[in-house]
Design an enzyme around this catalytic site. Structure first.
Site, short mmCIF file in Angstrom:
data_model
loop_
_atom_site.label_atom_id
_atom_site.label_comp_id
_atom_site.label_asym_id
_atom_site.label_seq_id
_atom_site.Cartn_x
_atom_site.Cartn_y
_atom_site.Cartn_z
N SER A 98 0.73 -1.36 0.36
CA SER A 98 -0.06 -0.04 0.01
C SER A 98 1.50 1.09 0.37
O SER A 98 1.46 1.51 -1.11
CB SER A 98 -0.91 -0.39 1.52
OG SER A 98 -1.73 0.72 0.82
N ASP A 220 -9.60 -3.97 -5.95
CA ASP A 220 -8.90 -2.98 -4.58
C ASP A 220 -10.21 -1.91 -5.22
O ASP A 220 -9.73 -1.46 -5.42
CB ASP A 220 -7.44 -3.38 -5.29
CG ASP A 220 -7.20 -2.77 -4.19
OD1 ASP A 220 -7.51 -2.38 -3.05
OD2 ASP A 220 -5.71 -2.64 -3.71
N HIS A 248 -7.74 -4.98 -0.13
CA HIS A 248 -6.62 -4.60 -0.62
C HIS A 248 -5.14 -5.25 0.03
O HIS A 248 -4.29 -4.59 0.08
CB HIS A 248 -6.67 -3.23 0.26
CG HIS A 248 -5.66 -2.26 0.13
ND1 HIS A 248 -5.05 -1.49 -1.39
CD2 HIS A 248 -5.27 -0.97 0.65
CE1 HIS A 248 -3.80 -1.12 -1.02
NE2 HIS A 248 -3.73 -0.55 0.00
#
Lengths: 270, 462
Positions: A98, A220, A248
């Protein structure tokens, strides 16, 4: 900074094959290094795996946190640089989930000799829609997230914080650990959330020259596929792999496929 | 305990009641059975909370009517078509991805998470969500069961708490800011106070230096003459309007003067300075005392009166030189509007040395000054003074002036007296005036030491 200091400050865990190539696993906004727990065994067979928590998260030293430093991604990149310097790591493969994917890009600018390859897991260089770029969110959406953060302290309490955060010898994953997982001081979480979701690092992508794996999920919400394509297009030295995974966090929802993709990339590097 | 043993009747009664109770239970069970014909399915669909089951990827496999009703959705549009996260607001989706899903995966269950769902009508439904992962026989995760509680009221309450907390934090921040500002203001005031003190000290130093330019810090030693002086200033800035000096003209002669300029403070000090150095220069050029006063008159008049700012002074200027009689000193002096000198003779006689008719110095373009002469024999002392002494206010109501007659009487009591003795006594007199002494006062005494006291007694009497 001295090795012992950074080990304690960033709650560094080292596992796997001592003489293997080094893989550094970096968590994103929300939780801590335990995000990787399902992928570590596969990676650790042939590699030396280094895990850490950013200052302010997980088992890090909260007293080292400062609003100023951690209000920009540069501050988190300095954590990465200092972890690599403190352990004297060279040419590591930095796996960032991320927001950490972009932190890895910035860290590679800070300490280019120490970072030899990047794995960007569900990356997004900019979360907010802007000038024809579609990040998927508006500023108002981010405000909503901040409200959600305030509504859920998730087991964090100022009374418990010293117990959770202050133990450098964390127990192996057990019940206590999972109870403290994701437990973050709400003030720190708010700063990290704003820094993460209001950042725009699109211009930093072109600085990447090392071999890079862009690992995206097929579904996602936070890093949609067109963002993955954007990152891949901006980094000529990158390869794009789309995992058949929803959400995610493929390292949790599809740990085998995630670690296999990373291992494939690592073996191609040799 | 003992006394209750063997109370059979009570025991029997108890058994009867138990039997009766069993019959009642049976009736209740029957009633419950009727009620519970409400099927499990009915209970699931119409429960006072939302139920849904999702696949591991979030796809909704089952949802109850209560939740569909809350959200205004039709079952066909939801089942197998939507994911759990699709029911959430965007902020809720972010929170779900970054916290909810990882936590659920790690712990296997999660309770009481506050989220917001969006309704078909565009509204928002605050909910509290609990989820449990159902595992298969091998421990592998199969699906997620979730309950959803309407938390509108609770959320409103929490929002109120949060709002209050923010208000309290803001109030604290404002208080802290006010405190910091007060601290800055205090520091600034302290800095200003220190600066003012430094300025005042600097000014005091400057004034002291200036004051020393107006009157000598000490008098020179004059052969055959004893001198003593006292200066009292009534000015808070220590700049007086009175002046005196004593200096050598040549091998034999010494000049002295004492006077009083009009006004007080810095302006008077400027006049005093001009007066002092004019008199010193004039006396060196021409030792005749009246000539020095004439020169001073011209200088002051030209400098001030001609500019429309008349300033003037009174003064006595004198020359001392050895007389023909050995051990005696001849004094020749001139007065410009100044109180007469007072002579304290060795025999105790006390007289003024009259200098009538002398005019104020500097008031008119030309002025006439009166000259007088006397000889100081051993034991004689001459006192010069300014009118601060004779015009001190006395009496219980401070409404009468001390005056020359009182001064002469005071001196007569004192005589014979050497200069220092006379000055000491007069200093005591000035002190006794208290707040009746509101003007500058200069005292200068010159005397020939009495015979037999040429050498001052030392402390051990030798």
């Amino acid at each position: 900074m001295a090795a012992m200091d950074v080990r304690r400050r960033n709650n560094i865990t080292i596992t796997g094959r001592a003489d293997g190539p080094v893989v550094v696993l970096a968590h994103g906004f929300g939780c801590d290094q335990n995000m990787w727990r399902l992928t570590v065994p596969a990676l650790a067979r042939e590699h030396r795996v280094v895990l850490f928590d950013y200052v302010g998260c997980g088992g890090s030293d909260l007293s080292a946190w400062s609003r100023q430093r951690y209000s920009s991604l540069e501050g988190y990149a300095r954590d990465v640089a200092e972890v690599c310097e403190g352990l004297d790591l060279e040419r590591v493969t930095f796996v960032g989930h991320s927001v950490s994917a972009m932190v890895g890009v910035l860290a590679a600018q800070l300490v280019p000799d120490r970072i030899g390859a990047l794995v960007m897991v569900a990356p997004s260089p900019c979360y907010i829609d802007e000038d024809g770029y579609r990040g998927g969110f508006t500023a108002a959406d981010i405000d909503e997230l901040l409200v959600s953060l305030e509504s859920n302290y998730l087991g964090w309490s100022s009374a418990m914080a010293p117990v959770i955060m202050g133990n450098p010898e964390r127990p192996k994953l057990g019940q206590e650990l999972t109870n403290s997982f994701c437990a973050t001081d709400p003030d720190i979480a708010r700063v990290f959330a704003r820094t993460t979701f209001l950042s725009d690092s699109r211009n930093d992508l072109k600085s990447v020259t090392v071999p890079t794996l862009v690992l995206e999920c097929s579904q996602d919400v936070i890093a949609p596929r067109e963002v993955g394509a954007y990152v891949h297009a901006a980094i000529p030295s990158s390869r794009l792999v789309t995992l058949a995974a929803t959400g995610h966090c493929p390292q949790l929802s599809a740990p085998e496929a995630t670690s296999q993709a990373v291992l494939d990339f690592l073996s191609a590097l040799r | 305990m003992m006394c209750l043993t063997g109370e059979e009747p009570e025991s029997t009664l108890g058994e009867n009641e138990a039997r009766h109770g069993t019959e009642q239970d049976a009736e209740l069970d029957a009633a419950f059975t009727v009620l519970l014909e409400d099927s499990a399915e009915e209970l699931y669909e119409s429960a006072p909370c939302g139920y849904l089951s999702t696949m591991l990827d979030g796809t909704i496999a089952k949802i109850n009517a209560t939740l569909l009703d809350w959200l205004g959705l039709r079952r066909e549009a939801v089942v197998a078509r939507m994911r759990f996260a699709d029911l959430l607001t965007v902020g809720g989706k972010l929170y779900h991805e970054t916290h909810f899903a990882p936590l659920l995966r790690m712990r296997g269950e999660l309770h009481g998470i506050a989220l917001e769902m969006t309704t078909a009508g565009g509204g928002r439904l605050p909910v509290l969500v609990s989820s449990v992962i159902k595992h298969g026989s091998e421990g592998e995760p199969l699906l997620v069961r979730t309950t959803v509680f309407d938390a509108s009221d609770r959320r409103a309450y929490e929002q109120e708490l949060l709002r209050r907390r923010h208000e309290a934090e803001q109030a604290r921040a404002e208080a802290e800011q006010a405190r910091a500002e007060a601290e800055r203001a205090r520091a600034e005031a302290e800095r200003a106070r220190r600066q003012a003190e430094a300025d005042r000290a600097e000014l005091a130093d400057a004034l002291a230096a200036l004051q020393q330019a107006l009157v000598p810090t000490s008098l020179p030693v004059v052969p055959g003459l004893e001198t003593a002086v006292h200066y009292h200033t009534a000015s808070p800035v220590r700049l007086g309007g009175d002046f005196y000096d004593l200096f050598r003209l040549d091998e034999r002669r010494w000049a002295f003067f004492l006077g009083d300029v009009s006004g007080k403070g810095p302006q008077a000090a400027a006049v005093t300075s001009l007066t002092r150095y004019t008199l010193r220069a004039a006396a060196l050029l021409d030792p005749e005392p009246a000539t020095a006063l004439t020169t001073l008159n011209a200088v002051l008049h030209e400098r001030y009166a001609a500019d429309g700012d008349p300033r003037y002074c009174t003064a006595i200027v004198g020359i001392a030189e050895p007389a023909a009689d050995p051990g005696c000193i001849t004094i020749r002096l001139a007065s410009g509007g100044h109180p007469p000198a007072l002579l304290l003779r060795a025999d105790g006689q006390t007289d003024f040395l009259p200098t009538p008719g002398g005019m104020l110095v500097g008031a008119l373009p030309t002025a006439v000054f009166t000259t007088a002469e006397t000889t100081l024999a051993p034991g004689d002392t001459m006192l010069l003074y300014t009118d601060g002494l004779t015009e001190a206010r006395t009496g219980p109501r401070r409404d009468s002036l001390y005056g020359e007659a009182a001064l002469r009487a005071f001196a007569a009591d004192l005589a014979p007296a050497g200069p220092q003795q006379a000055i000491n006594a007069l200093t005591g007199l000035l002190t006794s005036f208290g707040d009746g002494l509101d003007d500058d006062t200069a005292l200068l005494a010159l005397g020939v030491p009495a015979l037999g006291s040429q050498t001052r007694p030392t402390p051990d009497g030798t």
